[in-house]
Design a protein around this motif. Sequence first.
Motif, PDB file in Angstrom:
ATOM      1  N   ARG C  42       1.085  -1.578  -0.276  1.00 46.34           N
ATOM      2  CA  ARG C  42       0.251  -0.005  -0.344  1.00 46.34           C
ATOM      3  C   ARG C  42       0.827   1.187   0.191  1.00 46.34           C
ATOM      4  N   GLY C  43       0.281   2.368  -0.390  1.00 50.54           N
ATOM      5  CA  GLY C  43       1.441   3.389  -0.292  1.00 50.54           C
ATOM      6  C   GLY C  43       0.572   5.223  -1.121  1.00 50.54           C
ATOM      7  N   ARG C  44       0.660   5.485  -1.365  1.00 42.65           N
ATOM      8  CA  ARG C  44       0.314   6.782  -2.357  1.00 42.65           C
ATOM      9  C   ARG C  44       1.031   7.164  -3.474  1.00 42.65           C
ATOM     10  N   ASN C  45       0.202   7.208  -4.262  1.00 42.55           N
ATOM     11  CA  ASN C  45       1.513   7.049  -5.542  1.00 42.55           C
ATOM     12  C   ASN C  45       2.920   7.897  -5.583  1.00 42.55           C
ATOM     13  N   GLY C  46       3.906   7.194  -6.238  1.00 40.73           N
ATOM     14  CA  GLY C  46       5.256   7.323  -5.165  1.00 40.73           C
ATOM     15  C   GLY C  46       6.018   7.241  -4.379  1.00 40.73           C
ATOM     16  N   ALA C  47       5.063   6.213  -3.321  1.00 37.81           N
ATOM     17  CA  ALA C  47       5.885   6.598  -2.166  1.00 37.81           C
ATOM     18  C   ALA C  47       6.291   4.841  -2.095  1.00 37.81           C
ATOM     19  N   GLY C  48       6.785   3.876  -3.703  1.00 34.95           N
ATOM     20  CA  GLY C  48       7.486   3.113  -3.750  1.00 34.95           C
ATOM     21  C   GLY C  48       6.984   1.747  -3.811  1.00 34.95           C
ATOM     22  N   ILE C 205       3.341 -11.464  -3.918  1.00 33.79           N
ATOM     23  CA  ILE C 205       3.164  -9.759  -3.611  1.00 33.79           C
ATOM     24  C   ILE C 205       2.461  -8.927  -4.850  1.00 33.79           C
ATOM     25  N   GLY C 206       1.701  -8.404  -3.783  1.00 32.79           N
ATOM     26  CA  GLY C 206       0.699  -7.141  -5.300  1.00 32.79           C
ATOM     27  C   GLY C 206       0.949  -5.774  -5.270  1.00 32.79           C
ATOM     28  N   VAL C 207       0.938  -5.088  -5.804  1.00 33.49           N
ATOM     29  CA  VAL C 207       0.283  -3.750  -5.868  1.00 33.49           C
ATOM     30  C   VAL C 207      -0.982  -3.850  -7.322  1.00 33.49           C
ATOM     31  N   PHE C 208      -2.339  -2.808  -6.096  1.00 36.10           N
ATOM     32  CA  PHE C 208      -3.437  -3.151  -6.874  1.00 36.10           C
ATOM     33  C   PHE C 208      -4.045  -1.683  -6.925  1.00 36.10           C
ATOM     34  N   HIS C 209      -3.908  -0.885  -7.570  1.00 35.70           N
ATOM     35  CA  HIS C 209      -5.171  -0.203  -7.611  1.00 35.70           C
ATOM     36  C   HIS C 209      -6.430  -0.290  -6.960  1.00 35.70           C
ATOM     37  N   HIS C 210      -7.155  -1.142  -6.718  1.00 32.68           N
ATOM     38  CA  HIS C 210      -8.391  -1.365  -6.482  1.00 32.68           C
ATOM     39  C   HIS C 210      -8.152  -2.429  -5.104  1.00 32.68           C
ATOM     40  N   PRO C 211      -7.225  -2.313  -4.121  1.00 31.59           N
ATOM     41  CA  PRO C 211      -6.967  -3.270  -3.381  1.00 31.59           C
ATOM     42  C   PRO C 211      -8.739  -4.053  -2.680  1.00 31.59           C
ATOM     43  N   LEU C 224       3.699   1.860   2.312  1.00 38.54           N
ATOM     44  CA  LEU C 224       5.674   1.940   2.002  1.00 38.54           C
ATOM     45  C   LEU C 224       5.023   3.663   2.454  1.00 38.54           C
ATOM     46  N   THR C 225       3.646   4.181   2.229  1.00 36.86           N
ATOM     47  CA  THR C 225       4.650   5.652   2.548  1.00 36.86           C
ATOM     48  C   THR C 225       4.823   6.076   4.043  1.00 36.86           C
ATOM     49  N   GLU C 233       7.028  13.981  -5.970  1.00 39.32           N
ATOM     50  CA  GLU C 233       6.334  12.696  -7.375  1.00 39.32           C
ATOM     51  C   GLU C 233       7.220  12.164  -7.795  1.00 39.32           C
ATOM     52  N   ARG C 234       7.916  11.143  -7.784  1.00 37.43           N
ATOM     53  CA  ARG C 234       9.579  10.251  -9.050  1.00 37.43           C
ATOM     54  C   ARG C 234       8.338   9.183  -9.932  1.00 37.43           C
ATOM     55  N   GLU C 235       7.628  10.704 -11.372  1.00 44.13           N
ATOM     56  CA  GLU C 235       7.269   9.981 -12.469  1.00 44.13           C
ATOM     57  C   GLU C 235       8.203   9.068 -13.583  1.00 44.13           C
TER      58      GLU C 235
END
Lengths: 304, 265, 239
Positions: C42-48, C205-211, C224-225, C233-235
């Motif tokens: 979890r974590g907001r955008n750019g949290a890694g 291990i997953g990253v999901f936009h809609h958990p 990870l926040t 922001e690390r786009e």
Amino acid sequence: MTLASLTRDWEPMAYGFLDASAKREIRRKTLKAIAVPGCQIPYASREVPMARGWGTGGLQVSCTLINPRTRIKVIDQGADDSVNAASIRRFLARVSGAPTTTDTLEADLIQSRHRVPEELLREDQILVLQVPNPEPLRPVQPNMSIARQMHADADYGRMWLQLYEQIVRSGRVMQGASYPSLVNGRHVMTPSPIPRWDVPKLNMSRHLTILSAGREKRLHVVPPFTRVEPLVFDDVPYRVEDHAGLTCTRSGAKGFFMNEIPQADGTSAYELSDSDLGAKTIRQSDGEPVEIGATWYRDGEMAQ
Amino acid sequence: MTPTLDAPRFVTTRPLLRAQGVTKSYGGVQALRDVSATVYPGEVLGIVGESGSGKSTFLRCLNLEETPDSGSYTLDLPDVQGNLFELDRYARRMLCATRIGIVYQNPHLGLLMSHSSSGNVAERLLVAGERRFAVLRDKAGAALDASEFPLDRMDAPPSELSGGMQQRVQLAKAIALEPALLLLDEPTTGLDVSVQALVLDTLKRLQRDRRITMVIVSHDLGVIRTLADRVMVMRRGEVVEAGLADQVFQDPQHAYAQQLVHAKL
Amino acid sequence: MTPILDVRGLSKGFTMHHLGTAVSAFDEISFTLRAGEFLLLRGRNGAGKSTLLRTLYRSYLAAEGEINFHSTHGTIDLARAADVDIAYLRRTEIGFVTQFLTARPRVSAEALVAEPLRLSGVAAEEALERARQWLSAFGVKRDLWPAYPTTFSGGEQQKVNLARALILPQRLLLLDEPTASLDAGARRALITRLAELKAGGTAMIGVFHHPGDVATLIDREIDLTPDMGPQEEREDVAV
């Protein structure tokens, strides 16, 4: 010791026309060529009273080998009586005092342009072939230095490629005369423009064959009992000219290499190219006691 | 931080190619400085860098066309031993002709323009000693087919063909003897973009179907991205970065590598 | 349950030489993962989150720390393993599922999906059969099976991507936003398959936009926040 005893009388010409140092060089180069069968050995080709392109290379070798007892035969396209053969024979006789003959069986030294006689040659005979262009790689690699390196590296891929292309384009290998051949399994040589018919005669022969190019200043040798294998694909056999079934109209001899004589009515008559064999055959059938030697080809086929 | 990686542990196969400490200078110019590379069987190594980086020089060393001033080069193949840079002329030529395939950027370097395309391929087989005409024809055809070259033009000379087709003939020639190693020097540079894609596609399929080991030099990152498993970045004769392809492209560590990758993105 | 992954003090940063800057993506991450466990990042955008996945997969190089992977051949630190070992593990034990399909020109959808089975020794016929079953399960239309995915829509490509990535059970599966551009049916098929693999012992291990989509699968979460400092922001780094 006097000056007179140390020197010789002035002569207008050395024995055998070429001076001693010229002959020494040719002997040495010939021995070297015997040691590396099929490899072209350069030599300092001397001027002789004949224009380049008329057999000066062959002539220089003959002059070197000749002695007062050498029996000389000279042929041009198989004929002793052609103008050039006659001229060369006369010249050799004059500069050496050696006897001449037209009988293949009697000759010690045979100088020939573009043919190997039909009767088997023995280990006491030497065949000298005149060569216009000794470099088999020339069509494939015109640069002489690179071609020499290719021979040194046994890099003959391009040669084989040429034969492949000929079969692809024409269904068969187009090489008529001068069929590139592998000598002693190592060097590819051109056997001079002898017809395909004659190339197998050089393979494991009893006689020594010296091939000399005067204009190009190189000579190469096929020693006795040396393999000479025309470059052929395993599945596309070597084919000689289709003369097995031909008959000489003048002598009646069959199954030897013929000259084709076009007739007025459009057909062709054939005559034995080996003119002395033709003459002997005629004399024999006239009842003369003539000896005709065993031949390489019997009944039109190369005897194994 | 570029971590020092451990030696392989799970993979016990020996590398096919090991080049170490390859150094070469021409006159006063240092073309290669202590360049090393290890390639495992079936791997594709991509070498990227700008002109003057030495990547093509290195490839020519791997093809034994150039001899470096120092360094070693071994191939793990049957009957092949020792430092290949020390082989004599004949051994070098035979190894090159039969065990290594090469595709040059300029087809004139790799092809005999006036012979037929099938003849170009057949020549390789002839040098290796094949003497059966039927086999030459079959194998040349098969190699051209695998390179996706139209067989109805197999006897056309390369001089009559387009750039993309010429590269395919080079490729066929390179794979005809099923070499262990295929070297490619800018194989698609100079071709039209659409043709590049087709040639790359052919290389990709060849690599997938035959698992042939390749070393590809290109300044075009797209080409390397499509084909390479591992990438080496060269600059002025030195290797500045080497690693898994996706890692070098996504997370380059060295300043120059970053510049190179980001400039093209 | 057997431990699969043992991450200790993992840190990742990026040094942008041309900018002269250095940014930290994440710092001192430690966790263990066992067979059949599902870990959500979890974590907001750019949290890694994506960065962590890529670091585990070795698309990124870790700055510090250890990634101890318990393979069938033994334990190995993925952060330091030789390239050739990583390539080997990626082929056999570690999968990475993204939302992008690396379509290869002129390879059919069914051949693509069958490939992992072929590479692991399954016969061509059987591999193709199973590939087709999975294409069907993910809702790919039958007439698309022999077609080239380079011509498909984004959604269709993603279905092929998933079918291929999930056809062979892995020891460890890393998932980076796999549900993006999927319709409801395909999403369900994905969850079902993940559940199956999970029950079979695959660690995930997953990253999901809609958990919420994978709520039933989640065993643990890591957020990870970072707790302090402004986030950048690390786009430009997450590709």
